[in-house]
Every structure is written in C-alpha cells, then in structure tokens.
Design a protein around this motif. Structure first.
Motif, PDB file in Angstrom:
ATOM      1  N   LYS A 277      11.647  -5.074   5.788  1.00 46.92           N
ATOM      2  CA  LYS A 277      11.454  -3.852   5.011  1.00 46.92           C
ATOM      3  C   LYS A 277      10.907  -2.733   5.890  1.00 46.92           C
ATOM      4  O   LYS A 277      10.243  -2.985   6.890  1.00 46.92           O
ATOM      5  CB  LYS A 277      10.489  -4.089   3.845  1.00 46.92           C
ATOM      6  N   TRP A 278      11.187  -1.502   5.474  1.00 40.71           N
ATOM      7  CA  TRP A 278      10.655  -0.330   6.165  1.00 40.71           C
ATOM      8  C   TRP A 278       9.359   0.105   5.514  1.00 40.71           C
ATOM      9  O   TRP A 278       9.317   0.344   4.314  1.00 40.71           O
ATOM     10  CB  TRP A 278      11.658   0.811   6.140  1.00 40.71           C
ATOM     11  N   PHE A 279       8.319   0.199   6.338  1.00 44.08           N
ATOM     12  CA  PHE A 279       6.992   0.612   5.860  1.00 44.08           C
ATOM     13  C   PHE A 279       6.597   1.922   6.540  1.00 44.08           C
ATOM     14  O   PHE A 279       6.774   2.082   7.752  1.00 44.08           O
ATOM     15  CB  PHE A 279       5.932  -0.441   6.197  1.00 44.08           C
ATOM     16  N   MET A 280       6.024   2.836   5.761  1.00 47.77           N
ATOM     17  CA  MET A 280       5.493   4.073   6.317  1.00 47.77           C
ATOM     18  C   MET A 280       4.139   3.805   6.972  1.00 47.77           C
ATOM     19  O   MET A 280       3.312   3.076   6.423  1.00 47.77           O
ATOM     20  CB  MET A 280       5.329   5.122   5.215  1.00 47.77           C
ATOM     21  N   VAL A 281       3.937   4.381   8.149  1.00 46.13           N
ATOM     22  CA  VAL A 281       2.660   4.254   8.851  1.00 46.13           C
ATOM     23  C   VAL A 281       1.775   5.442   8.476  1.00 46.13           C
ATOM     24  O   VAL A 281       2.140   6.596   8.699  1.00 46.13           O
ATOM     25  CB  VAL A 281       2.858   4.199  10.371  1.00 46.13           C
ATOM     26  N   GLN A 282       0.625   5.158   7.909  1.00 47.02           N
ATOM     27  CA  GLN A 282      -0.297   6.195   7.481  1.00 47.02           C
ATOM     28  C   GLN A 282      -0.980   6.833   8.694  1.00 47.02           C
ATOM     29  O   GLN A 282      -1.636   6.140   9.478  1.00 47.02           O
ATOM     30  CB  GLN A 282      -1.356   5.611   6.550  1.00 47.02           C
ATOM     31  N   PRO A 283      -0.835   8.157   8.893  1.00 45.85           N
ATOM     32  CA  PRO A 283      -1.541   8.806  10.007  1.00 45.85           C
ATOM     33  C   PRO A 283      -3.056   8.722   9.833  1.00 45.85           C
ATOM     34  O   PRO A 283      -3.580   8.877   8.731  1.00 45.85           O
ATOM     35  CB  PRO A 283      -1.070  10.263   9.933  1.00 45.85           C
ATOM     36  N   ILE A 284      -3.755   8.451  10.922  1.00 46.14           N
ATOM     37  CA  ILE A 284      -5.216   8.456  10.951  1.00 46.14           C
ATOM     38  C   ILE A 284      -5.646   9.535  11.932  1.00 46.14           C
ATOM     39  O   ILE A 284      -5.177   9.561  13.081  1.00 46.14           O
ATOM     40  CB  ILE A 284      -5.783   7.088  11.381  1.00 46.14           C
ATOM     41  N   ASN A 285      -6.519  10.405  11.511  1.00 42.83           N
ATOM     42  CA  ASN A 285      -6.942  11.520  12.334  1.00 42.83           C
ATOM     43  C   ASN A 285      -7.521  11.042  13.668  1.00 42.83           C
ATOM     44  O   ASN A 285      -8.402  10.176  13.701  1.00 42.83           O
ATOM     45  CB  ASN A 285      -7.988  12.356  11.588  1.00 42.83           C
TER      46      ASN A 285
END
Length: 383
Positions: A277-285
């Motif tokens: 599956k394709w998962f979005m990577v959450q940006p971390i500041n």
C-alpha cells in the motif's frame, strides 16, 4: 578533473540551442508552463489510468491513514540509550527502508536558509534557470524537469536543480551564482548533511554488526570510502497542479546510493510503499526523512531494504524538498560486505558501479527498482 567537470563547459554551450525551440516547450520545465497560465494538465504529463494516483479512499492500494515512520532521536546515540536506538535503526531499515531523524545537530538557521534560497532560485526567470539545463547526468550542475526530459514518455510534475557536491572546492565555483547567496547557503547545507550522513552510516554499520577497522591502510574501510565518496544534492520544485489525479510529481522509484537525506517543507506529497500500500509520510518540522538506497541494500546483502517511493502533487500549494544523496565515489565498486555473507546467507547481488548504472538507465526508464533487480543474483542461487 571529474567526468562531470570535464564536460560541463561543453554542455553549457549546447544548452541554449537545445531548449529554445517551441517544440521543446515542455523541456523548459513545468513551472514555466504554470507561470504561463496553464489551466489543465497537458497530454505529455497524463499517466495511463493504471499508473495514476487515485486520490479517493476507494483505491485499495492507497492507505487511508498516514504512515508514522520510526523516529530516530539522534542525540540518544551518544548516551546510555545507544543500544536501543541502534535496534530501532535496524528495525526501520529492515521493515520500512525509511525513518525520520530529529535532534540531528543541524541548526534551524541552516535548514531555513536552504529552503529559502531554493525557493528563490526557482523564482528566477527561466532565462537564468535555463543556463543550467542539460540532460547529461554527469554534469556538475543540472537543471531539468521530470526524470529525463529527453527520454521519458510521460513527464512528471517536477522541476529540479541537481548539484555535485563532493569534493566541494572542485564544484562550488560552477554552482549558480544567483540568487547571490545561493552558493553560500547551499555549501553550508551540503557540508552539514555530509557530516550527518557519515554519523548515521557509522550507526547503521554498527546496527549491521560491522565493526570497522579505522586504520588508514585498511582497504575495506567502507566509512573511509564514503567519506571520500559522492554527494549529489537535488533541489525539487513541485508547482500547484490543476489536475493532480492525472499525474505524479515523481513516479515510483528507489534511490541510487547508500542513503538519501530528504528535507521537505510542510506540504505533504511523499509516499512510500509498505506492505503493498501507498502511505503518506507526515512532514516533521526540521526533521530529515532518511531512506535506504540501492547501494546499501546491496552492501547489506539484502538485509536493509531500498523501498519504492513516489511524490504526489496538489492543486493549491507548491512543494519544495532538498534531497542529499550519498554513496561511494563514481569510480568505486559496490558489493555485498564479506562480513554479511556465509553458507546460510550467500551473496545475493552482483558487484556494481556508476558506469553500470549509466549503461542501464540509458536503455531503460528509471522507474520502480528495476536497476537493483538487474543486480540480483537470486535467480542463480534459487533461494
């Protein structure tokens, strides 16, 4: 003189003639199309239906939730928690091929300056950016679009600036001198990410159970090879797209090299493939997304995984990222570490080098993990 520097001046003389014709309008970059008032995606950018990113939740190949990648607190490597951090690092490289690094020691000013000057570079007139347009992968400075604007059948919604970085004194004079502070900001960032890469690799080698002999006369010291190795910085720009469900910022691919350190802004877009599956990577500041490259998978004899990833675009916001790709020198050979080969775990990959990679991609599209698969020996070993 490196191969890239040897051809740089010659390539620069050819660029203007190659990119000024109207029939090559797409080769000037997607930002130029958007700046000219584009309201729909040109046919050149429209993927076949089976390759398009389905945005709705009915797509079984796209996960509904974001993927929380393992977070490595780099400061803990210097304290009593080092064994636990090394184990977390090993798990991340085996299961995901990706992790995020926080408390890495690169200051917020260095990060912000790099993102700021990158954005200002892409805001320059096309006449300024176009000075560096070339399709030659050996060039010291390469401005372009898609993956390969001379070979891709379907373009992706991305413009890029690629810079060879190491050794920095050799390459820095050839980097863009506009914006006026570009070289200064980018050079500082390149040096900082190179140092961080070496510290992460030292931890990764330890997580693999490889203890390096640091004597200079030891020809098998991979850390020494990486210290003297290649560094390529790719500054990526993804303009807003009027029909983001028809195209991709970057198609599914794996990275050439040992590790990629990615700095992304707050706009989502990076997806990785995990368990089909394709998962979005959450940006971390101020964090770096770090991923295993093809060379580390080869060096680890398959233990650590180079994983497919892609980039989505959106209709509202532009997205920027800076990828720093690290490996051995272009003249070196990468092969599985002898310390990770035995009777129960035979050699799984053929030795490879940069020339082999160039020869492969000259006749093949650089999508999926096709180059890495071409080096796999499993068909011989029947494992």
């Amino acid at each position: 003189m490196s191969p890239g520097m040897a051809i740089f001046s010659e390539q620069n003389q050819q660029i203007k003639g190659d990119y000024d014709t109207s029939e090559n309008q797409y080769e000037k970059g997607v930002k130029q199309l958007v700046d000219n008032g584009l309201h729909k995606v040109p046919k050149k950018y429209i993927l076949p239906p089976s390759e398009r990113p389905t945005i709705n939740n009915e797509d079984s190949n796209v996960a509904k939730q974001k993927l929380e990648l393992p977070i490595i607190d780099f400061s803990d490597l210097n304290g009593p928690n080092r064994p636990q951090v090394l184990q977390s690092l090993a798990n991340a490289c085996e299961l995901y091929g990706f992790f995020q690094v926080v408390n890495h020691g690169i200051t917020e000013d260095v990060i912000n300056n790099m993102m700021d000057v990158s954005g200002r570079f892409f805001d320059l007139p096309i006449e300024e950016r176009g000075k560096y347009m070339t399709s030659d992968m050996r060039a010291v400075v390469r401005y372009g679009t898609s993956f390969s604007q001379t070979k891709d059948k379907v373009f992706c919604w991305r413009d890029f600036l690629k810079l060879l970085c190491h050794p920095l004194p050799n390459y820095l004079p050839h980097w863009p001198d506009s914006p006026v502070d570009f070289r200064k900001m980018a050079a500082t960032y390149a040096e900082e990410t190179k140092n961080l890469f070496l510290r992460i690799m030292e931890a990764i080698l330890e997580s693999l159970g490889i203890i390096e002999d640091n004597q200079e006369e030891n020809d098998n010291n991979i850390l020494k090879e990486l210290e003297d190795g290649s560094q390529l910085m790719a500054v990526n720009f993804y303009p807003p797209c009027p029909q983001p469900d028809l195209t991709l910022g970057m198609p599914p691919h794996s990275d050439y090299g040992f590790l990629t350190l990615l700095l992304q802004d707050e706009v989502e877009g990076l997806q990785i493939q995990y368990q089909g599956k394709w998962f979005m990577v959450q940006p971390i500041n101020n964090a770096f997304v770090v991923n295993v490259g093809d060379h580390l998978e080869i060096f680890s004899n398959g233990k650590y995984k180079s994983v497919l990833h892609r980039v989505l675009v959106n209709s509202c916001k532009r997205r920027r990222s800076v990828a720093s790709l690290h490996s051995v020198s272009f003249n070196s050979t990468v092969k599985p570490s002898p310390k990770l080969i035995d009777k129960t775990n035979p050699k799984r990959y053929a030795d490879t080098d940069f020339e082999t990679f160039l020869a492969y991609i000259s006749t093949n599209e650089t999508k999926t993990k096709s180059f890495l698969e071409s080096r796999r020996l499993s068909y011989i070993l029947h494992d």
